[in-house]
Design a protein around this motif. Structure first.
Motif, PDB file in Angstrom:
ATOM      1  N   LEU A 117       0.822  -1.207   0.000  1.00 46.97           N
ATOM      2  CA  LEU A 117       0.000   0.000   0.000  1.00 46.97           C
ATOM      3  C   LEU A 117       0.856   1.257   0.000  1.00 46.97           C
ATOM      4  O   LEU A 117       0.574   2.227  -0.728  1.00 46.97           O
ATOM      5  CB  LEU A 117      -0.925   0.001   1.221  1.00 46.97           C
ATOM      6  CG  LEU A 117      -2.026  -1.062   1.247  1.00 46.97           C
ATOM      7  CD1 LEU A 117      -2.687  -1.097   2.630  1.00 46.97           C
ATOM      8  CD2 LEU A 117      -3.065  -0.795   0.176  1.00 46.97           C
ATOM      9  N   ILE A 118       1.920   1.261   0.785  1.00 43.77           N
ATOM     10  CA  ILE A 118       2.783   2.442   0.857  1.00 43.77           C
ATOM     11  C   ILE A 118       3.529   2.635  -0.459  1.00 43.77           C
ATOM     12  O   ILE A 118       3.644   3.763  -0.969  1.00 43.77           O
ATOM     13  CB  ILE A 118       3.762   2.321   2.032  1.00 43.77           C
ATOM     14  CG1 ILE A 118       2.999   2.368   3.363  1.00 43.77           C
ATOM     15  CG2 ILE A 118       4.816   3.425   1.984  1.00 43.77           C
ATOM     16  CD1 ILE A 118       3.870   2.103   4.577  1.00 43.77           C
ATOM     17  N   ALA A 119       4.029   1.542  -1.027  1.00 42.40           N
ATOM     18  CA  ALA A 119       4.762   1.653  -2.288  1.00 42.40           C
ATOM     19  C   ALA A 119       3.882   2.242  -3.385  1.00 42.40           C
ATOM     20  O   ALA A 119       4.304   3.149  -4.126  1.00 42.40           O
ATOM     21  CB  ALA A 119       5.286   0.276  -2.707  1.00 42.40           C
ATOM     22  N   VAL A 120       2.652   1.748  -3.503  1.00 45.14           N
ATOM     23  CA  VAL A 120       1.748   2.251  -4.538  1.00 45.14           C
ATOM     24  C   VAL A 120       1.388   3.709  -4.253  1.00 45.14           C
ATOM     25  O   VAL A 120       1.342   4.549  -5.165  1.00 45.14           O
ATOM     26  CB  VAL A 120       0.492   1.377  -4.621  1.00 45.14           C
ATOM     27  CG1 VAL A 120      -0.524   1.979  -5.593  1.00 45.14           C
ATOM     28  CG2 VAL A 120       0.860  -0.037  -5.056  1.00 45.14           C
ATOM     29  N   THR A 121       1.120   4.049  -2.993  1.00 47.89           N
ATOM     30  CA  THR A 121       0.702   5.407  -2.647  1.00 47.89           C
ATOM     31  C   THR A 121       1.816   6.416  -2.892  1.00 47.89           C
ATOM     32  O   THR A 121       1.580   7.495  -3.467  1.00 47.89           O
ATOM     33  CB  THR A 121       0.244   5.456  -1.182  1.00 47.89           C
ATOM     34  OG1 THR A 121      -0.879   4.587  -1.015  1.00 47.89           O
ATOM     35  CG2 THR A 121      -0.154   6.866  -0.785  1.00 47.89           C
ATOM     36  N   LEU A 122       3.044   6.111  -2.473  1.00 48.98           N
ATOM     37  CA  LEU A 122       4.142   7.062  -2.668  1.00 48.98           C
ATOM     38  C   LEU A 122       4.422   7.284  -4.151  1.00 48.98           C
ATOM     39  O   LEU A 122       4.673   8.425  -4.582  1.00 48.98           O
ATOM     40  CB  LEU A 122       5.396   6.570  -1.946  1.00 48.98           C
ATOM     41  CG  LEU A 122       5.364   6.663  -0.417  1.00 48.98           C
ATOM     42  CD1 LEU A 122       6.646   6.098   0.185  1.00 48.98           C
ATOM     43  CD2 LEU A 122       5.160   8.103   0.042  1.00 48.98           C
ATOM     44  N   ASP A 123       4.363   6.221  -4.945  1.00 49.45           N
ATOM     45  CA  ASP A 123       4.567   6.418  -6.379  1.00 49.45           C
ATOM     46  C   ASP A 123       3.405   7.199  -6.984  1.00 49.45           C
ATOM     47  O   ASP A 123       3.594   8.031  -7.882  1.00 49.45           O
ATOM     48  CB  ASP A 123       4.712   5.060  -7.078  1.00 49.45           C
ATOM     49  CG  ASP A 123       5.386   5.192  -8.438  1.00 49.45           C
ATOM     50  OD1 ASP A 123       6.572   5.578  -8.474  1.00 49.45           O
ATOM     51  OD2 ASP A 123       4.723   4.926  -9.464  1.00 49.45           O
ATOM     52  N   ALA A 124       2.192   6.954  -6.481  1.00 44.01           N
ATOM     53  CA  ALA A 124       1.012   7.652  -7.012  1.00 44.01           C
ATOM     54  C   ALA A 124       1.094   9.148  -6.766  1.00 44.01           C
ATOM     55  O   ALA A 124       0.810   9.953  -7.662  1.00 44.01           O
ATOM     56  CB  ALA A 124      -0.249   7.077  -6.378  1.00 44.01           C
ATOM     57  N   VAL A 125       1.479   9.565  -5.563  1.00 42.38           N
ATOM     58  CA  VAL A 125       1.449  10.997  -5.255  1.00 42.38           C
ATOM     59  C   VAL A 125       2.652  11.735  -5.829  1.00 42.38           C
ATOM     60  O   VAL A 125       2.554  12.923  -6.155  1.00 42.38           O
ATOM     61  CB  VAL A 125       1.346  11.235  -3.726  1.00 42.38           C
ATOM     62  CG1 VAL A 125       0.058  10.653  -3.178  1.00 42.38           C
ATOM     63  CG2 VAL A 125       2.550  10.686  -2.985  1.00 42.38           C
ATOM     64  N   LEU A 126       3.778  11.052  -5.980  1.00 46.68           N
ATOM     65  CA  LEU A 126       4.984  11.734  -6.438  1.00 46.68           C
ATOM     66  C   LEU A 126       5.255  11.565  -7.927  1.00 46.68           C
ATOM     67  O   LEU A 126       5.915  12.413  -8.538  1.00 46.68           O
ATOM     68  CB  LEU A 126       6.195  11.237  -5.640  1.00 46.68           C
ATOM     69  CG  LEU A 126       6.156  11.577  -4.141  1.00 46.68           C
ATOM     70  CD1 LEU A 126       7.324  10.921  -3.427  1.00 46.68           C
ATOM     71  CD2 LEU A 126       6.169  13.083  -3.922  1.00 46.68           C
ATOM     72  N   ARG A 127       4.750  10.492  -8.546  1.00 47.28           N
ATOM     73  CA  ARG A 127       5.038  10.224  -9.962  1.00 47.28           C
ATOM     74  C   ARG A 127       3.768   9.828 -10.719  1.00 47.28           C
ATOM     75  O   ARG A 127       3.737   8.815 -11.413  1.00 47.28           O
ATOM     76  CB  ARG A 127       6.085   9.121 -10.081  1.00 47.28           C
ATOM     77  CG  ARG A 127       7.411   9.448  -9.378  1.00 47.28           C
ATOM     78  CD  ARG A 127       8.377   8.276  -9.466  1.00 47.28           C
ATOM     79  NE  ARG A 127       9.636   8.564  -8.794  1.00 47.28           N
ATOM     80  CZ  ARG A 127       9.854   8.335  -7.498  1.00 47.28           C
ATOM     81  NH1 ARG A 127       8.896   7.813  -6.749  1.00 47.28           N
ATOM     82  NH2 ARG A 127      11.027   8.622  -6.954  1.00 47.28           N
ATOM     83  N   PRO A 128       2.683  10.591 -10.586  1.00 47.49           N
ATOM     84  CA  PRO A 128       1.441  10.217 -11.280  1.00 47.49           C
ATOM     85  C   PRO A 128       1.560  10.478 -12.783  1.00 47.49           C
ATOM     86  O   PRO A 128       2.344  11.318 -13.226  1.00 47.49           O
ATOM     87  CB  PRO A 128       0.401  11.127 -10.638  1.00 47.49           C
ATOM     88  CG  PRO A 128       1.174  12.356 -10.275  1.00 47.49           C
ATOM     89  CD  PRO A 128       2.547  11.853  -9.850  1.00 47.49           C
ATOM     90  N   LEU A 129       0.751   9.757 -13.550  1.00 47.27           N
ATOM     91  CA  LEU A 129       0.760   9.929 -15.001  1.00 47.27           C
ATOM     92  C   LEU A 129      -0.061  11.144 -15.438  1.00 47.27           C
ATOM     93  O   LEU A 129       0.254  11.784 -16.433  1.00 47.27           O
ATOM     94  CB  LEU A 129       0.225   8.661 -15.680  1.00 47.27           C
ATOM     95  CG  LEU A 129       1.074   7.403 -15.446  1.00 47.27           C
ATOM     96  CD1 LEU A 129       0.437   6.207 -16.128  1.00 47.27           C
ATOM     97  CD2 LEU A 129       2.511   7.609 -15.945  1.00 47.27           C
ATOM     98  N   LEU A 130      -1.126  11.447 -14.739  1.00 42.55           N
ATOM     99  CA  LEU A 130      -1.964  12.634 -15.007  1.00 42.55           C
ATOM    100  C   LEU A 130      -2.365  12.700 -16.483  1.00 42.55           C
ATOM    101  O   LEU A 130      -2.078  13.663 -17.202  1.00 42.55           O
ATOM    102  CB  LEU A 130      -1.240  13.921 -14.583  1.00 42.55           C
ATOM    103  CG  LEU A 130      -0.802  13.994 -13.114  1.00 42.55           C
ATOM    104  CD1 LEU A 130      -0.131  15.324 -12.815  1.00 42.55           C
ATOM    105  CD2 LEU A 130      -1.978  13.762 -12.181  1.00 42.55           C
ATOM    106  N   ARG A 131      -3.080  11.659 -16.920  1.00 44.55           N
ATOM    107  CA  ARG A 131      -3.499  11.563 -18.321  1.00 44.55           C
ATOM    108  C   ARG A 131      -4.788  12.336 -18.563  1.00 44.55           C
ATOM    109  O   ARG A 131      -5.636  12.480 -17.677  1.00 44.55           O
ATOM    110  CB  ARG A 131      -3.687  10.089 -18.700  1.00 44.55           C
ATOM    111  CG  ARG A 131      -2.390   9.293 -18.649  1.00 44.55           C
ATOM    112  CD  ARG A 131      -2.624   7.815 -18.801  1.00 44.55           C
ATOM    113  NE  ARG A 131      -3.242   7.229 -17.621  1.00 44.55           N
ATOM    114  CZ  ARG A 131      -3.029   5.971 -17.202  1.00 44.55           C
ATOM    115  NH1 ARG A 131      -2.202   5.186 -17.884  1.00 44.55           N
ATOM    116  NH2 ARG A 131      -3.638   5.508 -16.141  1.00 44.55           N
ATOM    117  N   GLU A 132      -4.946  12.803 -19.799  1.00 46.37           N
ATOM    118  CA  GLU A 132      -6.103  13.619 -20.139  1.00 46.37           C
ATOM    119  C   GLU A 132      -7.406  12.855 -19.971  1.00 46.37           C
ATOM    120  O   GLU A 132      -8.402  13.401 -19.471  1.00 46.37           O
ATOM    121  CB  GLU A 132      -5.990  14.147 -21.566  1.00 46.37           C
ATOM    122  CG  GLU A 132      -7.128  15.082 -21.952  1.00 46.37           C
ATOM    123  CD  GLU A 132      -6.951  15.710 -23.315  1.00 46.37           C
ATOM    124  OE1 GLU A 132      -7.827  16.494 -23.720  1.00 46.37           O
ATOM    125  OE2 GLU A 132      -5.927  15.417 -23.969  1.00 46.37           O
ATOM    126  N   ALA A 133      -7.439  11.583 -20.398  1.00 49.80           N
ATOM    127  CA  ALA A 133      -8.669  10.803 -20.283  1.00 49.80           C
ATOM    128  C   ALA A 133      -9.080  10.645 -18.824  1.00 49.80           C
ATOM    129  O   ALA A 133     -10.274  10.681 -18.493  1.00 49.80           O
ATOM    130  CB  ALA A 133      -8.483   9.435 -20.932  1.00 49.80           C
TER     131      ALA A 133
END
Length: 940
Positions: A117-133
């Motif tokens: 959970l921590i690994a996914v969350t830290l990558d999500a908040v710091l390295r998100p893809l932020l795609r238009e769709a």
């Protein structure tokens, strides 16, 4: 002692009130602050919080909170958040956005699961893809359902905020904050105003992420029995690739407020009788001041002798709103007080009463004993750290995060014992220091605002105006393109196999094989529970309502309030709670009178409960009327804020006795009854008083009473309490056999003043004779976090969607919340079986079994656990039966998923339907699909 080369220890100390130790650390490279609270709590919490400062009302921080869980560099899935809901043993997994921060929190009892959970969350908040769709789906988009259709706006955050701003109370409090702190970050609608969200662009969001979501701008919080060294390694590994930068901060000075003014309420004006007062307090300088203000707020508003409610009640002018007053720890702390039910012409009267009460306190002090009683409750709440189903660590974080964010030492905030010592000394001086603070910070404070809704006629509809302009500019080619894009959004792209494999999932070998069992000793009608909660004692008196005529149940919540309105109850030490559940012994319902105290006062708890319940029962019409109006206001607020809960209760009322009783006690049935009771009280008050006395005379029959005790070994005292109550019994009741309530209609539509809907459908799986409980739990978890997440939330724009199973009745309910659609959602529910049949596989089973096990083995807070144990004892749901259900989940096979698919196909077409929404949406749905449901007013 913590010794990690990547972190500097700023301070540490024992925290005996939390049964642990605390450290305040700084990451040497990025400057990120970390607080570690090492306690024996197995429900380990991890949280990361960023300062987020919006500059307008587009809701950029809120949309970004949603967006980061739509794929990241290491986990490039379309919906990793749903994957974690499905395939982890999480006990908390969510995020919140506030006026000046965004916080992500997660918890688990399993070490490996928490690593994931921590690994996914830290990558999500710091390295998100932020795609238009993903931005289109989470934030906002323009849609066209057909070439000849009118364009519409959709998006998950847009739907959420439409629901939020549909509440007059929410609008008033948003306006209050804006008026108190003009020209600052706090004047903006941090969640986003529906008319401004469509102004947000993806470029704005990417820039906001780059500035705010950086380790240098982060605060992290760890709670529980973590492997601290391993956890700090994980944080350092993630942060070490970032160069330090200056953290964001609030630099705008806090200027004077806007003057007192009305708030725009729309047509009808102040029909709900609302008013809000707010004060901006001086910046908090330390933990003692923070706790003094928190206690000051409670002393003014909580308890039978609290000055504010006494003043309003005595004058018959309104009541304090639920969850009020509120102390928000902004840079300039804000104390807000909301009042409802004051009458359209009396806001000035209510304001005068509030300030007159403050003046009396400053001049003459509080009623004797009031401060001491409030301090007992205040200390009790600090010691138990409970707030609904949330993990204990999250409750602690919520308390300290605001002042920590604005410079108060977090370990000082965690160590609340010195502040309590100071407050008790102050109470011993007659409350003189507190009274002086009330004078300076409230009575004489010029930085304050009073608002109330003002009739303004029909307000303009910015969304309709925007869409009208768009529609005029759409060429045929543009319509075709937009319609294709809308249709494609409904289908949605599939993740690749490689992307799906990137998300970590526990193996079956890592899942718990046995449910936790709480030691219980039974002596007659007394249950002694070992909750492992130091420093607190609990006593829950359960009154079995089973066998009472269903009509008599309607009065029980009001009678519960009357039984606990004395000094003990009104300070939060004795409160009523109603419940209804089905089990091996059949459907049962009850009223529980719940008492609690500090351990050092435990010897007196049962005596105080007995004294409160033995007082002569002389209900007064004025008091009963106040409780009725509070009950109506509470249920109406639930319709607006948590309509799916009311829909769920109504669906279950159509499928069995337990649901029928639950709806009458705490659902739409209770709301309708209270509205009728208010009318009866006007024309026949004596008859209502007689009904209440008659019902009370049935309560204390010894056969109905069970006492649950926790934290005390007082079985003999408990038996004496039960015996004393039995002496109050007025004679045996003439109870009738329970019968299922006939609601007369199994497809209901209820009009609620909301721009979005709550939609529900039930499948009576037990009636089909096909319920394999293990496969049903796994399959419904897969449906909720797979098919419904994609079809109703992502593509449909609903804020929330779920599927629930009551294994004791075999009823599954499908529910959506703040949903812009109605028939489309019902169709998605109906397709659940077909989707499961297509997707059933060993891979799906292995992933969804994790979520199904998590739902069965989720830890409960102590107060919830005590009530759950008492209920399970009364309905006959033993630990062995619960273990058998877990065994069935672990033993389920892919064929069981196919069996559930068949059962859903067989039962959904004839299942009950309940929808809440605005009249225009309900009638439009009926025009498109006649007979889909019956409007409630037509049904009556």
């Amino acid at each position: 002692m913590i010794d990690h080369p990547a972190f500097l220890i700023r301070s540490w100390r024992p925290l005996p009130e939390l049964d642990g130790k605390g450290w305040h650390l700084t990451h040497r490279i990025t400057g990120a602050e970390v607080v570690v609270v090492r306690t024996p709590d197995a429900n380990k919490l991890f949280a990361i919080t960023f300062a987020t400062l919006p500059v307008n009302d587009t809701g950029v921080a809120h949309v970004l909170e949603h967006m980061v869980f739509r794929g990241s560099q290491a986990y490039p899935l379309r919906r990793p958040f749903a994957g974690l809901l499905q395939g982890s043993l999480h006990t908390a997994l969510n995020a919140t956005t506030g006026p000046d921060l965004t916080s992500f929190h997660l918890a688990s009892q399993n070490h490996a699961d928490l690593d994931h959970l921590i690994a996914v969350t830290l990558d999500a908040v710091l390295r998100p893809l932020l795609r238009e769709a993903d931005f289109d789906e989470e934030g906002w988009h323009l849609a066209l359902d057909g070439l000849s259709s009118k364009p519409r706006l959709g998006g998950i955050v847009l739907s959420e905020m439409k629901g939020h701003f549909a509440s007059p109370a929410n609008v008033l409090l948003e306006d209050l904050r804006r008026a108190l702190l003009p020209g600052t970050v706090y004047e903006h609608a941090y969640g986003g105003r529906p008319d401004s969200i469509p102004d947000l662009t993806l470029a704005d969001l990417v820039a906001f992420h780059s500035r705010h979501y950086h380790p240098s701008n982060a605060r992290l919080f760890l709670w529980g029995n973590h492997d601290i060294s391993a956890r700090l390694d994980q944080i350092d590994h993630c942060f070490s690739g970032f160069a330090p930068q200056d953290p964001v901060s609030i630099t705008t000075p806090l200027g004077p407020p806007r003057t007192d003014r009305p708030s725009k309420a729309g047509q009808g004006g102040n029909a709900s009788g609302l008013m809000a007062l707010g004060w901006v307090l001086p910046e908090t300088t330390g933990a003692p001041e923070f706790y003094r203000r928190a206690f000051m707020t409670r002393a003014l508003a909580d308890g039978a002798a609290a000055p504010w409610p006494v003043a309003l009640r005595t004058a018959g002018t309104g009541r304090i709103m639920p969850s009020m007053p509120r102390l928000d720890a902004f840079r300039g702390p804000v104390l807000s007080l909301g009042i409802e039910g004051i009458g359209a012409e009396r806001p000035d009267d209510a304001q005068g009463l509030i300030f007159a009460a403050l003046d009396r306190v400053v001049r003459h002090g509080f009623e004797d004993g009031h401060l001491e009683r409030c301090l007992d409750v205040f200390e009790l709440r600090l010691r138990e750290n409970l707030s609904g189903p949330r993990p204990r660590g999250l409750v602690v974080l919520d308390r300290i995060l605001g002042p920590w964010r604005h410079g108060v030492d977090p370990l000082d905030l965690l160590d609340h014992a010195p502040a309590l010592v100071h407050l008790r000394a102050s109470a011993g001086q007659g409350g003189a220091p507190l009274r002086e603070a009330i004078r300076a910070e409230l009575l004489d404070n010029p930085h304050r605002v009073t608002l109330w809704p003002e009739p303004t006629g029909v307000l303009p509809d910015p969304e309709a105006d925007r869409l009208a302009v768009i529609a005029k500019g759409l060429t045929p080619a543009m319509r075709r393109t937009l319609a294709r894009k809308t249709a494609a959004r409904r289908r949605g792209p599939e993740d690749s196999a490689a992307a799906r494999r990137s998300l970590p999932v526990l193996s079956r070998a890592e899942l718990p094989r046995h449910l936790d069992r709480v030691p219980i000793r039974t002596a007659g009608s007394v249950l002694r529970m070992e909750l492992g909660e130091p420093g607190i004692v609990r006593a829950d008196l359960a009154i079995d309502l089973t066998g009472l005529p269903l009509a008599a149940l309607d009065l029980v919540p009001t009678l519960g309030r009357l039984l606990t309105q004395g000094t003990a109850g009104s300070n939060g030490l004795l409160v009523p709670e109603v419940w209804s559940r089905a089990g091996p012994r059949g459907a049962r319902a009850g009223l529980v009178l719940r008492g609690k105290a500090l351990a050092e006062q435990g010897a007196d708890l049962l005596d105080r409960m007995g004294q409160a319940l033995a007082e002569p029962f002389r209900p007064e019409p004025r008091t009963v009327e106040a409780f009725i109006q509070e009950g109506i206001a509470r249920q109406q607020a639930r319709l607006r804020l948590a309509g799916h809960q009311m829909v769920d209760l109504r669906l279950r009322a159509m499928t069995g006795l337990a649901g029928a009783m639950a709806d009458r006690l705490d659902g739409l049935g209770q709301l309708v009854f209270l509205q009728h009771l208010a009318l009866r009280l006007e024309v026949a008050p004596d008859q209502v008083m007689d009904d209440l006395r008659d019902l009370r005379s049935r309560f204390f029959d010894p056969a109905r009473l069970t006492l649950g005790l926790a934290g005390m070994d007082a079985a003999a005292s408990g038996e004496r309490l039960l015996a004393a109550l039995a002496e109050e019994q007025g004679g045996p009741g003439t109870d009738s056999p329970p019968q299922v309530a006939g609601l007369g209609c199994r497809h209901e539509g209820h009009e609620v003043a909301l721009p979005v809907q709550a939609v529900g459908l039930a499948a009576e799986l037990g009636d089909a004779g096909r319920l394999a409980v293990g496969g049903a739990r796994i399959g419904l978890c897969a449906i909720a976090t797979g098919w419904l997440w994609d079809a109703v939330r992502v593509a449909g724009g609903a804020y929330g969607v779920t599927a629930r199973l009551d294994s004791q009745t075999g009823v599954a309910t499908f529910l959506s919340f703040r949903d812009p659609h109605l028939l489309r959602t019902l169709d998605a529910f109906a397709e659940s079986g077909a989707w499961l049949r297509r997707m059933a596989s060993p891979e799906l089973l292995d992933r969804a079994v994790v979520g199904a096990v998590a739902a069965l083995d989720r830890p409960l807070p102590s107060d919830t656990l005590a009530l759950d144990l008492l209920q399970r004892h009364l309905i006959g749901l033993t630990d062995d039966l619960r273990q058998a259900e877990l065994d069935a989940v672990l033993a389920a096979r892919p064929d069981d998923l196919l069996g559930l698919a068949d059962a859903l196909d067989a039962t959904i077409p004839t299942g009950p339907v309940v929808v809440l929404g605005p009249e225009v949406a309900l009638r439009a749905a009926l025009e498109e699909r006649p007979g889909a449901f019956v409007l409630a007013e037509e049904d009556r």
